[in-house]
Enzyme design. Structure first.
Site, PDB file in Angstrom:
ATOM      1  N   CYS A 157       0.843  -1.194   0.000  1.00  0.00           N
ATOM      2  CA  CYS A 157       0.000   0.000   0.000  1.00  0.00           C
ATOM      3  C   CYS A 157       0.881   1.247   0.000  1.00  0.00           C
ATOM      4  O   CYS A 157       1.709   1.439   0.896  1.00  0.00           O
ATOM      5  CB  CYS A 157      -0.911  -0.002   1.218  1.00  0.00           C
ATOM      6  SG  CYS A 157      -1.774   1.561   1.465  1.00  0.00           S
TER       7      CYS A 157
ATOM      8  N   HIS B  90      -6.173   3.376   0.302  1.00  0.00           N
ATOM      9  CA  HIS B  90      -5.919   3.634   1.727  1.00  0.00           C
ATOM     10  C   HIS B  90      -6.672   4.934   1.960  1.00  0.00           C
ATOM     11  O   HIS B  90      -6.349   5.955   1.332  1.00  0.00           O
ATOM     12  CB  HIS B  90      -4.413   3.781   1.986  1.00  0.00           C
ATOM     13  CG  HIS B  90      -4.039   4.085   3.414  1.00  0.00           C
ATOM     14  ND1 HIS B  90      -3.049   3.380   4.089  1.00  0.00           N
ATOM     15  CD2 HIS B  90      -4.475   5.033   4.277  1.00  0.00           C
ATOM     16  CE1 HIS B  90      -2.916   3.880   5.311  1.00  0.00           C
ATOM     17  NE2 HIS B  90      -3.768   4.891   5.446  1.00  0.00           N
TER      18      HIS B  90
ATOM     19  N   HIS C 267      -8.155   8.361   2.424  1.00  0.00           N
ATOM     20  CA  HIS C 267      -7.454   9.642   2.529  1.00  0.00           C
ATOM     21  C   HIS C 267      -8.431  10.768   2.258  1.00  0.00           C
ATOM     22  O   HIS C 267      -9.389  10.610   1.494  1.00  0.00           O
ATOM     23  CB  HIS C 267      -6.256   9.708   1.574  1.00  0.00           C
ATOM     24  CG  HIS C 267      -6.572   9.340   0.161  1.00  0.00           C
ATOM     25  ND1 HIS C 267      -6.714   8.040  -0.258  1.00  0.00           N
ATOM     26  CD2 HIS C 267      -6.774  10.115  -0.938  1.00  0.00           C
ATOM     27  CE1 HIS C 267      -6.988   8.016  -1.547  1.00  0.00           C
ATOM     28  NE2 HIS C 267      -7.041   9.262  -1.987  1.00  0.00           N
TER      29      HIS C 267
HETATM   30  P1  AMP Z   1      -7.261   9.569  -5.128  1.00  0.00           P
HETATM   31  O1  AMP Z   1      -7.133   9.719  -6.610  1.00  0.00           O
HETATM   32  O2  AMP Z   1      -8.435  10.261  -4.515  1.00  0.00           O
HETATM   33  O3  AMP Z   1      -7.137   8.124  -4.696  1.00  0.00           O
HETATM   34  O4  AMP Z   1      -6.009  10.345  -4.504  1.00  0.00           O
HETATM   35  C1  AMP Z   1      -4.715   9.854  -4.537  1.00  0.00           C
HETATM   36  C2  AMP Z   1      -3.824  11.053  -4.543  1.00  0.00           C
HETATM   37  O5  AMP Z   1      -2.523  10.631  -4.181  1.00  0.00           O
HETATM   38  C3  AMP Z   1      -3.701  11.765  -5.896  1.00  0.00           C
HETATM   39  O6  AMP Z   1      -4.151  13.111  -5.773  1.00  0.00           O
HETATM   40  C4  AMP Z   1      -2.214  11.680  -6.212  1.00  0.00           C
HETATM   41  O7  AMP Z   1      -1.715  12.844  -6.825  1.00  0.00           O
HETATM   42  C5  AMP Z   1      -1.611  11.455  -4.849  1.00  0.00           C
HETATM   43  N1  AMP Z   1      -0.327  10.763  -4.811  1.00  0.00           N
HETATM   44  C6  AMP Z   1       0.019   9.640  -5.492  1.00  0.00           C
HETATM   45  N2  AMP Z   1       1.276   9.266  -5.174  1.00  0.00           N
HETATM   46  C7  AMP Z   1       1.721  10.184  -4.272  1.00  0.00           C
HETATM   47  C8  AMP Z   1       2.942  10.358  -3.559  1.00  0.00           C
HETATM   48  N3  AMP Z   1       3.969   9.503  -3.713  1.00  0.00           N
HETATM   49  N4  AMP Z   1       3.077  11.423  -2.734  1.00  0.00           N
HETATM   50  C9  AMP Z   1       2.044  12.297  -2.588  1.00  0.00           C
HETATM   51  N5  AMP Z   1       0.866  12.167  -3.213  1.00  0.00           N
HETATM   52  C10 AMP Z   1       0.703  11.138  -4.053  1.00  0.00           C
HETATM   53 ZN    ZN Z   2      -2.364   1.483   3.607  1.00  0.00          ZN
END
Ligand code: AMP
Ligand code: ZN
Length: 111
Positions: free
Chosen positions: A3, A96, A98
């Site tokens: 994850c 996960h 968020h």
């Molecule tokens: P969601 O699309 O709602 O699942 O949000 C996932 C978010 O995680 C997206 O806005 C991505 O830009 C962000 N994301 C993906 N990988 C990373 C990372 N390594 N560090 C920070 N944000 C990330």
């Molecule tokens: Zn997780």
């Protein structure tokens, strides 16, 4: 478990930390969709809003006590939006749970 956000919480994958306590971790989104875009996650893995239940709901409740403090620390005086995408139609890419904090400009109406 493979994850991404568990790995960010553990420090295995680097992130730009905004806030941390024993239950919550917050960090800047890597692809910001607003001038300020922060992700807030529970340290305990929960798949998504669709996986919240009586056992883990306290983690989500706690996050919502922390979000206003983070927003204040980010200087989002004009307001902000809190978003959690669930499943494919909403474009959830990380399983996960968020919460996106979006702000720093007038955001307009949601779709
Ligand atoms: P969601 O699309 O709602 O699942 O949000 C996932 C978010 O995680 C997206 O806005 C991505 O830009 C962000 N994301 C993906 N990988 C990373 C990372 N390594 N560090 C920070 N944000 C990330
Ligand atoms: Zn997780």
């Amino acid at each position: 478990m493979d994850c991404l956000f568990c790995k960010i919480v553990s420090g295995e994958i680097p992130s730009k930390k905004v806030y941390e306590d024993d239950r919550v971790y917050a960090f800047y989104d890597i692809a910001p969709a607003a001038p300020t875009h922060v992700l807030v996650v529970p340290k305990k893995h929960i798949d998504g809003v669709d996986a919240v239940n009586a056992e883990n709901a306290s983690e989500v409740a706690y996050i919502f006590t922390v979000i206003p403090k983070i927003a204040e620390s980010l200087g989002l005086k004009g307001g902000y939006r809190v978003v959690s995408n669930v499943g494919a139609d909403a474009g959830q890419t990380v399983r996960h749970i968020h919460f996106h904090i979006l702000g720093g400009k007038e955001l307009g109406r949601m779709c």
